[in-house]
Design a protein around this motif. Structure first.
Motif, PDB file in Angstrom:
ATOM      1  N   SER A 109      -6.326  -8.232   4.767  1.00  0.00           N
ATOM      2  CA  SER A 109      -5.504  -8.106   5.952  1.00  0.00           C
ATOM      3  C   SER A 109      -4.684  -6.829   5.864  1.00  0.00           C
ATOM      4  CB  SER A 109      -4.588  -9.317   6.111  1.00  0.00           C
ATOM      5  OG  SER A 109      -3.694  -9.392   5.031  1.00  0.00           O
ATOM      6  N   CYS A 110      -4.340  -6.286   7.029  1.00  0.00           N
ATOM      7  CA  CYS A 110      -3.550  -5.068   7.121  1.00  0.00           C
ATOM      8  C   CYS A 110      -2.097  -5.395   6.796  1.00  0.00           C
ATOM      9  CB  CYS A 110      -3.681  -4.489   8.527  1.00  0.00           C
ATOM     10  SG  CYS A 110      -2.679  -3.015   8.808  1.00  0.00           S
ATOM     11  N   ASP A 111      -1.459  -4.571   5.962  1.00  0.00           N
ATOM     12  CA  ASP A 111      -0.064  -4.802   5.595  1.00  0.00           C
ATOM     13  C   ASP A 111       0.893  -4.429   6.722  1.00  0.00           C
ATOM     14  OD1 ASP A 111      -0.677  -5.761   3.082  1.00  0.00           O
ATOM     15  OD2 ASP A 111      -0.664  -3.762   2.178  1.00  0.00           O
ATOM     16  N   ILE A 112       0.447  -3.669   7.699  1.00  0.00           N
ATOM     17  CA  ILE A 112       1.312  -3.243   8.797  1.00  0.00           C
ATOM     18  C   ILE A 112       1.226  -4.218   9.970  1.00  0.00           C
ATOM     19  CG2 ILE A 112       1.838  -1.392  10.427  1.00  0.00           C
ATOM     20  CD1 ILE A 112       2.345  -0.567   7.557  1.00  0.00           C
ATOM     21  N   CYS A 113       0.032  -4.402  10.525  1.00  0.00           N
ATOM     22  CA  CYS A 113      -0.115  -5.208  11.748  1.00  0.00           C
ATOM     23  C   CYS A 113      -0.614  -6.623  11.484  1.00  0.00           C
ATOM     24  CB  CYS A 113      -1.054  -4.520  12.735  1.00  0.00           C
ATOM     25  SG  CYS A 113      -2.757  -4.399  12.183  1.00  0.00           S
ATOM     26  N   GLY A 114      -1.146  -6.908  10.295  1.00  0.00           N
ATOM     27  CA  GLY A 114      -1.598  -8.256   9.973  1.00  0.00           C
ATOM     28  C   GLY A 114      -3.006  -8.567  10.432  1.00  0.00           C
TER      29      GLY A 114
ATOM     30  N   VAL B 183     -18.990 -13.043  10.520  1.00  0.00           N
ATOM     31  CA  VAL B 183     -17.594 -12.632  10.342  1.00  0.00           C
ATOM     32  C   VAL B 183     -17.424 -11.184  10.782  1.00  0.00           C
ATOM     33  CG1 VAL B 183     -17.107 -14.223   8.455  1.00  0.00           C
ATOM     34  CG2 VAL B 183     -17.960 -11.961   7.938  1.00  0.00           C
ATOM     35  N   TRP B 184     -16.225 -10.864  11.244  1.00  0.00           N
ATOM     36  CA  TRP B 184     -15.833  -9.492  11.547  1.00  0.00           C
ATOM     37  C   TRP B 184     -14.725  -9.131  10.574  1.00  0.00           C
ATOM     38  CZ3 TRP B 184     -17.170 -12.837  15.422  1.00  0.00           C
ATOM     39  CH2 TRP B 184     -18.123 -12.389  16.338  1.00  0.00           C
ATOM     40  N   LYS B 185     -14.926  -8.052   9.822  1.00  0.00           N
ATOM     41  CA  LYS B 185     -13.936  -7.619   8.847  1.00  0.00           C
ATOM     42  C   LYS B 185     -13.239  -6.364   9.358  1.00  0.00           C
ATOM     43  CE  LYS B 185     -16.442  -9.561   4.990  1.00  0.00           C
ATOM     44  NZ  LYS B 185     -17.229  -9.280   3.807  1.00  0.00           N
ATOM     45  N   PRO B 186     -11.932  -6.237   9.140  1.00  0.00           N
ATOM     46  CA  PRO B 186     -11.217  -5.047   9.598  1.00  0.00           C
ATOM     47  C   PRO B 186     -11.552  -3.840   8.728  1.00  0.00           C
ATOM     48  CG  PRO B 186      -9.734  -6.461   8.389  1.00  0.00           C
ATOM     49  CD  PRO B 186     -11.031  -7.202   8.510  1.00  0.00           C
TER      50      PRO B 186
ATOM     51  N   ASN C 127      -7.247   1.722   1.379  1.00  0.00           N
ATOM     52  CA  ASN C 127      -6.170   1.750   0.391  1.00  0.00           C
ATOM     53  C   ASN C 127      -5.415   3.051   0.584  1.00  0.00           C
ATOM     54  OD1 ASN C 127      -6.677  -0.714  -0.918  1.00  0.00           O
ATOM     55  ND2 ASN C 127      -8.379   0.211  -2.014  1.00  0.00           N
ATOM     56  N   PHE C 128      -4.092   2.970   0.671  1.00  0.00           N
ATOM     57  CA  PHE C 128      -3.295   4.088   1.142  1.00  0.00           C
ATOM     58  C   PHE C 128      -2.011   4.173   0.339  1.00  0.00           C
ATOM     59  CE2 PHE C 128      -0.740   6.160   4.480  1.00  0.00           C
ATOM     60  CZ  PHE C 128      -1.620   7.142   4.864  1.00  0.00           C
ATOM     61  N   LYS C 129      -1.671   5.359  -0.148  1.00  0.00           N
ATOM     62  CA  LYS C 129      -0.411   5.566  -0.852  1.00  0.00           C
ATOM     63  C   LYS C 129       0.598   6.150   0.117  1.00  0.00           C
ATOM     64  CE  LYS C 129      -1.449   6.281  -5.705  1.00  0.00           C
ATOM     65  NZ  LYS C 129      -1.446   7.243  -6.794  1.00  0.00           N
ATOM     66  N   THR C 130       1.771   5.535   0.188  1.00  0.00           N
ATOM     67  CA  THR C 130       2.825   6.022   1.058  1.00  0.00           C
ATOM     68  C   THR C 130       4.168   5.901   0.352  1.00  0.00           C
ATOM     69  OG1 THR C 130       3.784   5.857   3.265  1.00  0.00           O
ATOM     70  CG2 THR C 130       3.207   3.808   2.185  1.00  0.00           C
TER      71      THR C 130
ATOM     72  N   THR D 164       7.060   5.028  -4.197  1.00  0.00           N
ATOM     73  CA  THR D 164       5.660   5.102  -3.799  1.00  0.00           C
ATOM     74  C   THR D 164       5.053   3.710  -3.814  1.00  0.00           C
ATOM     75  OG1 THR D 164       5.488   7.312  -4.738  1.00  0.00           O
ATOM     76  CG2 THR D 164       3.438   6.144  -4.334  1.00  0.00           C
ATOM     77  N   MET D 165       4.365   3.359  -2.715  1.00  0.00           N
ATOM     78  CA  MET D 165       3.731   2.051  -2.604  1.00  0.00           C
ATOM     79  C   MET D 165       2.279   2.232  -2.226  1.00  0.00           C
ATOM     80  SD  MET D 165       6.553  -0.104  -0.467  1.00  0.00           S
ATOM     81  CE  MET D 165       5.610  -1.602  -0.585  1.00  0.00           C
ATOM     82  N   LYS D 166       1.428   1.302  -2.710  1.00  0.00           N
ATOM     83  CA  LYS D 166       0.036   1.262  -2.284  1.00  0.00           C
ATOM     84  C   LYS D 166      -0.103   0.167  -1.247  1.00  0.00           C
ATOM     85  CE  LYS D 166      -3.430   1.875  -5.077  1.00  0.00           C
ATOM     86  NZ  LYS D 166      -4.370   1.665  -6.182  1.00  0.00           N
ATOM     87  N   LEU D 167      -0.638   0.513  -0.086  1.00  0.00           N
ATOM     88  CA  LEU D 167      -0.801  -0.434   1.007  1.00  0.00           C
ATOM     89  C   LEU D 167      -2.255  -0.516   1.404  1.00  0.00           C
ATOM     90  CD1 LEU D 167       2.083   0.699   3.376  1.00  0.00           C
ATOM     91  CD2 LEU D 167       2.136  -1.205   1.792  1.00  0.00           C
ATOM     92  N   LYS D 168      -2.643  -1.644   1.977  1.00  0.00           N
ATOM     93  CA  LYS D 168      -3.933  -1.766   2.645  1.00  0.00           C
ATOM     94  C   LYS D 168      -3.634  -1.732   4.130  1.00  0.00           C
ATOM     95  CE  LYS D 168      -6.798  -4.442  -0.468  1.00  0.00           C
ATOM     96  NZ  LYS D 168      -7.442  -5.729  -0.674  1.00  0.00           N
ATOM     97  N   ILE D 169      -4.079  -0.669   4.808  1.00  0.00           N
ATOM     98  CA  ILE D 169      -3.826  -0.572   6.235  1.00  0.00           C
ATOM     99  C   ILE D 169      -5.133  -0.366   6.968  1.00  0.00           C
ATOM    100  CG2 ILE D 169      -1.506   0.318   5.889  1.00  0.00           C
ATOM    101  CD1 ILE D 169      -2.528   3.034   6.769  1.00  0.00           C
TER     102      ILE D 169
END
Length: 63
Positions: free
Chosen positions: A4-9, A28-31, A35-38, A44-49
């Motif tokens: 799941s996206c860490d920003i919009c869910g 199934v449909w996958k988003p 993997n993103f460093k911001t 510094t955090m690693k997010l899945k967006i």
């Protein structure tokens, strides 16, 4: 959820694949997750967006 996206869910959803003869099978449909460093608050955090959040400039890339 891990997919799941860490920003919009946005997350994996399920439904039916429908053939021309109206036969239904599950799928199934996958988003499109990246993997993103911001940098948030000086750390510094690693997010899945998802690609849509990346295009919309919700976060800035850590260089």
């Amino acid at each position: 959820m891990s997919r799941s996206c860490d920003i919009c869910g946005k997350h994996t959803i399920t439904g039916n694949k429908v053939s021309h003869a109206k036969n239904r099978t599950r799928r199934v449909w996958k988003p499109n997750l990246l993997n993103f460093k911001t940098e948030v608050g000086g750390t510094t955090m690693k997010l899945k967006i998802c690609a849509r959040c990346l295009k919309s400039d919700y976060v800035t890339k850590k260089v």
